[in-house]
Design a protein around this motif. Structure first.
Motif, PDB file in Angstrom:
ATOM      1  N   GLY A   1     -10.565   8.000   0.213  1.00 22.17           N
ATOM      2  CA  GLY A   1     -10.627   7.054   1.182  1.00 22.17           C
ATOM      3  C   GLY A   1      -9.505   6.003   1.409  1.00 22.17           C
ATOM      4  N   LEU A   2      -8.483   6.122   0.791  1.00 25.74           N
ATOM      5  CA  LEU A   2      -7.394   5.163   0.844  1.00 25.74           C
ATOM      6  C   LEU A   2      -6.721   5.291   2.339  1.00 25.74           C
ATOM      7  N   ASP A   3      -7.346   4.700   3.280  1.00 29.22           N
ATOM      8  CA  ASP A   3      -6.583   5.178   4.504  1.00 29.22           C
ATOM      9  C   ASP A   3      -5.368   4.259   4.727  1.00 29.22           C
ATOM     10  N   ASP A   4      -5.251   3.084   4.198  1.00 31.22           N
ATOM     11  CA  ASP A   4      -4.119   2.188   4.479  1.00 31.22           C
ATOM     12  C   ASP A   4      -3.018   2.427   3.420  1.00 31.22           C
TER      13      ASP A   4
ATOM     14  N   HIS B   1       0.813  -1.176   0.027  1.00 26.83           N
ATOM     15  CA  HIS B   1       0.051   0.116   0.019  1.00 26.83           C
ATOM     16  C   HIS B   1       0.730   1.273   0.046  1.00 26.83           C
ATOM     17  N   THR B   2       1.861   1.202  -0.762  1.00 25.94           N
ATOM     18  CA  THR B   2       2.661   2.373  -0.839  1.00 25.94           C
ATOM     19  C   THR B   2       2.948   2.989  -2.196  1.00 25.94           C
ATOM     20  N   ILE B   3       2.943   4.197  -2.263  1.00 22.68           N
ATOM     21  CA  ILE B   3       3.315   4.840  -3.550  1.00 22.68           C
ATOM     22  C   ILE B   3       4.602   5.733  -3.472  1.00 22.68           C
ATOM     23  N   VAL B   4       5.299   5.520  -4.463  1.00 22.20           N
ATOM     24  CA  VAL B   4       6.722   5.930  -4.475  1.00 22.20           C
ATOM     25  C   VAL B   4       6.492   7.507  -5.077  1.00 22.20           C
ATOM     26  N   GLY B   5       7.164   8.449  -4.295  1.00 18.87           N
ATOM     27  CA  GLY B   5       6.950   9.540  -4.692  1.00 18.87           C
ATOM     28  C   GLY B   5       8.498  10.414  -4.553  1.00 18.87           C
ATOM     29  N   ILE B   6       8.340  11.871  -4.789  1.00 17.67           N
ATOM     30  CA  ILE B   6       9.569  12.381  -4.989  1.00 17.67           C
ATOM     31  C   ILE B   6       9.593  13.456  -3.482  1.00 17.67           C
ATOM     32  N   ASP B   7      10.336  14.385  -3.815  1.00 16.52           N
ATOM     33  CA  ASP B   7      10.437  15.090  -2.567  1.00 16.52           C
ATOM     34  C   ASP B   7       9.003  15.799  -1.606  1.00 16.52           C
ATOM     35  N   GLY B   8       9.098  15.671  -0.366  1.00  9.70           N
ATOM     36  CA  GLY B   8       7.902  15.780   0.301  1.00  9.70           C
ATOM     37  C   GLY B   8       7.074  17.228  -0.044  1.00  9.70           C
ATOM     38  N   GLY B   9       7.789  18.239  -0.356  1.00  5.85           N
ATOM     39  CA  GLY B   9       7.331  19.422  -0.434  1.00  5.85           C
ATOM     40  C   GLY B   9       6.770  19.822  -1.664  1.00  5.85           C
ATOM     41  N   SER B  10       6.810  18.770  -2.768  1.00 12.66           N
ATOM     42  CA  SER B  10       6.388  18.924  -4.096  1.00 12.66           C
ATOM     43  C   SER B  10       4.864  19.023  -4.270  1.00 12.66           C
ATOM     44  N   GLY B  11       4.269  19.452  -5.350  1.00 14.00           N
ATOM     45  CA  GLY B  11       2.745  19.617  -5.402  1.00 14.00           C
ATOM     46  C   GLY B  11       2.639  18.059  -5.767  1.00 14.00           C
ATOM     47  N   VAL B  12       2.972  17.483  -6.347  1.00 15.88           N
ATOM     48  CA  VAL B  12       2.473  16.204  -7.028  1.00 15.88           C
ATOM     49  C   VAL B  12       2.455  15.280  -5.639  1.00 15.88           C
ATOM     50  N   VAL B  13       3.329  15.168  -4.770  1.00 17.49           N
ATOM     51  CA  VAL B  13       3.209  14.570  -3.678  1.00 17.49           C
ATOM     52  C   VAL B  13       1.929  15.183  -2.537  1.00 17.49           C
ATOM     53  N   GLN B  14       1.834  16.185  -2.660  1.00 15.12           N
ATOM     54  CA  GLN B  14       0.626  16.712  -1.852  1.00 15.12           C
ATOM     55  C   GLN B  14      -0.540  16.445  -2.309  1.00 15.12           C
ATOM     56  N   SER B  15      -0.671  16.512  -3.748  1.00 11.62           N
ATOM     57  CA  SER B  15      -1.732  15.874  -4.516  1.00 11.62           C
ATOM     58  C   SER B  15      -1.978  14.462  -4.463  1.00 11.62           C
ATOM     59  N   THR B  16      -1.035  13.474  -4.387  1.00 14.63           N
ATOM     60  CA  THR B  16      -1.305  12.297  -4.065  1.00 14.63           C
ATOM     61  C   THR B  16      -1.872  12.164  -2.847  1.00 14.63           C
TER      62      THR B  16
END
Length: 324
Positions: free
Chosen positions: A91-94, A68-83
């Motif tokens: 409702g993907l709480d897990d 249940h893990t999505i691989v992102g980039i840096d934490g401050g990026s907009g794409v991570v915030q959107s994810t």
């Protein structure tokens, strides 16, 4: 000479045909509907339901496969915030987003792709990975990632009066996603970013001439550009820097994190940036600083998109499929 400095981090529907069948003079069979495969409507509904269940099971299996893990980039990026917003909206709480770097995310994608394993990454276009790998961005009916975006150019207050030639070039600069991807792919293949930018300029003199039409050359004036360490922005910034250098400028390139990209132009420490994603990715930074610089508008108009991205071999089409 271009100087690189301040590297601060960075349903388908079923088509039904109606067939009336009579079986004898004394008795009529009820009308039935069959699809293109000869199935009755009831059978087709059962097949569709089974497909839906299969999609759900596949998505559930994918979740377990990737912990249940999505691989992102840096934490401050907009794409991570959107994810992170998408996880809440659907409702993907897990699920969770594992922040890293663009390079680390690509490595995770490449490792999974080689073995046809499932993997979920934060994605955006333009990006060379969509040329290197067969990928798809999952449907996002909740619009957690927003609509298609544009990449804007911003300039410090006073640049138009103090350096009108550079300002005019920056204001004229615009290109298409495929232009950007040409440069990105060359860099990815190991060509130096400055050389890749110059190669594109040499092969696209007609486009560059539109940017420089009416722009006079200068004699060694200095100008600085801030940008973030995304492949898209490395491509665009180096192309603009090479064109400025060809006009006689001494160009300083400031590779910084997103917040510093905005604050540097707002404060005048940098003259401009061609790396601002709007209206979604950099919305917060833009709102904080937009009164302190000039937005020259899009240099790539509605050609950018963010989204949850997977290899095309994965049997999943929408973020909704991940819901239990």
């Amino acid at each position: 000479m271009i100087k690189h400095w301040k590297r601060m981090g960075i349903a388908a529907g079923l088509s039904l045909s109606l067939v009336a069948a009579g079986c004898g003079a004394d008795e009529e069979e009820p009308d039935t509907e069959t699809d293109d495969n000869g199935d009755t409507e009831e059978e087709a509904d059962e097949d569709a339901e089974a497909d839906d269940e299969g999609d759900g099971e596949a998505a559930a299996d994918y979740g377990e496969d990737v912990a249940h893990t999505i691989v992102g980039i840096d934490g401050g990026s907009g794409v991570v915030q959107s994810t992170e917003q998408a996880l809440e909206d659907y409702g993907l709480d897990d699920w969770n987003v594992q922040t890293s770097s663009d390079a680390a995310m690509i490595q995770e994608l490449e490792n999974a792709y080689e073995n046809e394993d499932p993997v979920f990454v934060t994605g955006w276009t333009p990006h060379w990975k969509f040329q290197e790998f067969d990928l798809k961005i999952l449907d996002d009916p909740e619009l957690s990632y927003g609509e298609a975006e544009s990449i804007h150019t911003i300039a410090r207050d006073g640049l138009e009066d103090e350096q009108p030639e550079a300002y005019e070039l920056l204001d004229n600069f615009e290109w298409e996603p495929e232009d950007m991807e040409e440069v990105m792919l060359e860099v990815q293949d190991g060509v130096d970013e400055t050389e890749a930018a110059q190669n594109w300029i040499n092969e696209n003199e007609d486009i560059v001439s539109e940017w420089t039409d009416g722009v006079d050359e200068v004699d060694g004036e200095s100008i600085s550009l801030s940008y973030v360490a995304w492949d898209t922005e490395i491509a665009s910034t180096n192309v603009v820097a090479q064109v400025l250098e060809d006009l006689g400028y001494e160009v300083d390139l400031n590779l910084v994190e997103a917040n510093f990209m905005f604050s540097s132009v707002a404060s005048g420490d940098a003259d401009a940036s061609v790396a601002v994603w709007l209206p979604h990715t950099h919305a917060d930074y833009h709102e904080d600083y937009e009164e302190d610089y000039e937005d020259l508008g899009p240099n790539l108009d509605e050609g950018a998109q963010l989204g949850l991205t997977v290899p095309a071999y994965m049997d999943i089409e929408s973020i909704e499929d991940l819901q239990e």
